[in-house]
Every structure is written in C-alpha cells, then in structure tokens.
Design an enzyme around this catalytic site. Structure first.
Site, PDB file in Angstrom:
ATOM      1  N   TRP A   1       0.880  -1.184   0.000  1.00 12.54           N
ATOM      2  CA  TRP A   1       0.000   0.000   0.000  1.00 12.54           C
ATOM      3  C   TRP A   1       0.906   1.219   0.000  1.00 12.54           C
ATOM      4  O   TRP A   1       1.585   1.514   0.996  1.00 12.54           O
ATOM      5  CB  TRP A   1      -0.892  -0.026   1.239  1.00 12.54           C
TER       6      TRP A   1
ATOM      7  N   SER B   1       1.080   4.309   0.680  1.00  9.58           N
ATOM      8  CA  SER B   1       0.224   5.171   1.506  1.00  9.58           C
ATOM      9  C   SER B   1       0.630   6.639   1.472  1.00  9.58           C
ATOM     10  O   SER B   1       1.804   6.975   1.681  1.00  9.58           O
ATOM     11  CB  SER B   1       0.315   4.644   2.946  1.00  9.58           C
TER      12      SER B   1
ATOM     13  N   ASP C   1      -0.709  14.906   6.349  1.00 13.97           N
ATOM     14  CA  ASP C   1      -1.304  14.273   5.167  1.00 13.97           C
ATOM     15  C   ASP C   1      -2.488  15.122   4.701  1.00 13.97           C
ATOM     16  O   ASP C   1      -3.650  14.762   4.867  1.00 13.97           O
ATOM     17  CB  ASP C   1      -1.745  12.848   5.556  1.00 13.97           C
TER      18      ASP C   1
ATOM     19  N   ASP D   1      -1.973   4.999  -3.507  1.00 14.95           N
ATOM     20  CA  ASP D   1      -2.932   5.897  -2.863  1.00 14.95           C
ATOM     21  C   ASP D   1      -2.756   7.274  -3.504  1.00 14.95           C
ATOM     22  O   ASP D   1      -1.874   8.035  -3.116  1.00 14.95           O
ATOM     23  CB  ASP D   1      -2.599   5.933  -1.368  1.00 14.95           C
TER      24      ASP D   1
ATOM     25  N   ARG E   1     -12.777   5.258  -3.777  1.00 16.42           N
ATOM     26  CA  ARG E   1     -12.877   5.286  -2.302  1.00 16.42           C
ATOM     27  C   ARG E   1     -13.889   6.328  -1.875  1.00 16.42           C
ATOM     28  O   ARG E   1     -13.758   7.502  -2.244  1.00 16.42           O
ATOM     29  CB  ARG E   1     -11.495   5.605  -1.738  1.00 16.42           C
TER      30      ARG E   1
HETATM   31  C1  SPV Z   1      -3.249   6.295   3.858  1.00 15.07           C
HETATM   32  O1  SPV Z   1      -2.612   5.375   4.390  1.00 15.07           O
HETATM   33  O2  SPV Z   1      -2.712   7.279   3.339  1.00 15.07           O
HETATM   34  C2  SPV Z   1      -4.712   6.220   3.811  1.00 15.07           C
HETATM   35  C3  SPV Z   1      -5.417   5.477   4.848  1.00 15.07           C
HETATM   36  O3  SPV Z   1      -5.298   6.832   2.938  1.00 15.07           O
HETATM   37  S1  SPV Z   1      -5.898   6.616   6.061  1.00 15.07           S
HETATM   38  O4  SPV Z   1      -4.718   7.361   6.498  1.00 15.07           O
HETATM   39  O5  SPV Z   1      -6.489   5.856   7.161  1.00 15.07           O
HETATM   40  O6  SPV Z   1      -6.878   7.520   5.471  1.00 15.07           O
HETATM   41 MG    MG Z   2      -4.132   8.293   2.035  1.00 13.92          MG
END
Ligand code: SPV
Ligand code: MG
Length: 290
Positions: free
Chosen positions: A40, A42, A54, A81, A155
């Site tokens: 993933w 991420s 983020d 992602d 998503r």
């Molecule tokens: C990420 O890992 O960047 C995701 C999952 O999008 S979350 O942080 O839970 O949104």
């Molecule tokens: Mg993310």
C-alpha cells in the site's frame, strides 16, 4: 503478466489481497519479505516520512517517484494511494498515465475535494466532491489506463464525513456504475459495526476494500467471513512501527551514553547488507572487476 493482472490473479486465487503500507523501497522490501500480497503506497506514510501532515502537501511527483522505487525494489503489486487524484478529472488523466507507467497494479482515488485532510483525525474538515464530479474522475481514469487490468478503486469518504450509510451506499453504487473495479469504504469508528453494516447492505458486484486502522478487531479471518472484501489494507503500520522502534533506540542510546545497550535489539549491519544486495556486489566484483 502486468502488475494489474498479477493483482487480479492473487484476488482470483486467494479471494483476498492483503496489502501492507510502505513509505520507502526498504519498507516495501520488508513487506514482501513478511509475505504480504501487495504494497500500500500510503499517502499518510509518505507524508509522515517527509515530516508533514497528510493534507495534500506531498506532491504527486514525490509520491510517484517513491511509488516507482517501491515497485522496482519490492516485486509485489503496488496499490497506489493517489488521494483525490491531485486535482480534477483533467489532472486524473495525467496522473493515471504516470502511475501506470510506474508499474502500479491498482490505484485508489477518494471522493474528497482537493486539498484533502487526513481521514482519521478527530474533527477533520472532510469535504466531498459531488457524485457526478467523482464519476467524471473515474471515467477519466478508465479512459487513461492502457492496461484494462489496472485496478481502479473508488474510495468513498461518506462515513468519514459523517454522512451515514445511505450516502455511502449511494456513492458506492454510483462509482461502480461509472466503472470502478472495486469500492473502498473507510470508517473511523472504533468498532467494525459501521463497516460491517455497510458490507451487509452492499448490493453491488464490485468487491470492497477496507482499511481497518481505527477498528483493529477486524482480523483477516473476520474479513473473510464477510465474503465481499477483495482488498484488505493495513494502512500505516510501517511508519508507526519505525517511529516506535527509532524512539526506543534513540532514547536508550541517550540514556546509556553509547550504543552498547541497543545492539541486541536492532538489525545487524549484515542484515542491512543482505537487504541491500551486497552478496551480489561481491559476486559481481569477482566477475567484472579486472
Ligand atoms: C493512507 O494510508 O494514506 C490512507 C489510509 O489513505 S488513512 O490514512 O487511514 O486515510
Ligand atoms: Mg491516504
């Protein structure tokens, strides 16, 4: 076999693709070593690695470059992602082309507006785009992919935004109708109830993807019992594990006034040499250096 075809093959054979988060080629290699099916890539992990929130601060180029490096080093299918797609449907055309060229197997795009705010933060500003607008972005992703096996995951953040199950289902159905291969539904409830209710009510054909960070009671066995789940993502455990390990080690060194107390609990230099492929360097030296 393309990366997307490889992903679809694992899904067909095992009924579930289990992906672990990574934020660097090294962490991606450790994901592969541990036996997970996929990486993933991420956004949360990469943002944390750069020491920034983020919230669409990390650029597409930064994420793309790291994703490409993880594809190269891990050998596993990579699930990218791409947050909101870094803009509108026009941006998505370019983004999909770039990520496909980087060799990813799947792309996850979310229905929040750009710039996004991380999903799990308490009281976060969770603004969504209109359903039709997001359908246009899915359409753009479909038009841009050259490999029809590249998996497009839509998503929905409806539950994260507190809009409830009906809105989440409405959006999921609309995204499947627009051609998404899979639907990721995210929740920040501390128990799996909200997600399990969604999954039970899901009447579409597209498999569901879950990121059960907030509700860790959701094990692989429980996911399998739900039957409709195709992708399970452990969302941020590489960066959280490394933060914990570095803090502990650095504090011990400060306390001891030296590194003698941590040797037994950290990886050996030889272990890191192995991960770097130094054995091959030795062989190549014998073969090529004259
Ligand atoms: C990420 O890992 O960047 C995701 C999952 O999008 S979350 O942080 O839970 O949104
Ligand atoms: Mg993310």
């Amino acid at each position: 076999m393309t990366a997307g075809a490889k992903f679809r093959d694992v899904l067909a054979k095992r009924g579930l693709v289990e992906a672990m988060a990574a934020h660097s080629p090294l962490s991606a290699m450790l994901v592969a070593e541990a036996g997970f099916d996929a990486i993933w890539a991420s956004g949360f992990e990469l943002s944390a690695m750069y020491g920034v929130p983020d919230v669409s601060v990390v650029s597409m180029t930064q994420h793309l470059d790291m994703t490409r490096a993880m594809v190269d080093r891990s050998g596993l299918p990579v699930v990218a992602d791409i947050d909101t797609g870094f803009g509108n449907a026009i941006n998505v055309l370019y983004v999909i082309e770039q990520y496909e060229r980087a060799g990813v197997a799947a792309i996850v795009m979310e229905d929040k507006s750009f710039p996004k705010v991380t999903s799990l933060i308490a009281g976060g500003r969770q603004e969504m785009v209109r359903i039709e607008e997001f359908q246009g972005k899915i359409d753009a992703a479909r038009a841009a992919r050259k490999d029809k096996d590249l998996v497009l995951v839509a998503r929905t953040e409806a539950l994260i935004a507190g809009l409830g199950q009906d809105e989440a289902l409405k959006r999921a159905r609309a995204y499947e109708a627009a051609g998404a291969d899979m639907i990721l539904v995210h929740s920040k409830q501390k128990t799996p109830d909200e997600i399990e209710a969604f999954v039970k009510a899901w009447d579409g054909k597209a498999p569901i993807a879950l990121v059960p960070t907030a509700y860790p009671q959701m094990t692989v066995a429980r996911v399998r019992e739900l039957r409709k789940i195709g992708l399970l993502i452990w969302g941020n455990h590489a960066v959280r594990a490394s933060v914990g390990a570095m803090r502990k080690t650095f504090a011990q060194i400060r306390k001891d006034g030296g590194i003698h107390g941590v040797e037994a609990s950290i990886a050996t230099v030889e272990d890191v040499f192995d991960l770097q492929g130094m054995g091959k360097v030795r062989d190549d030296e014998k073969r090529f250096l004259r």
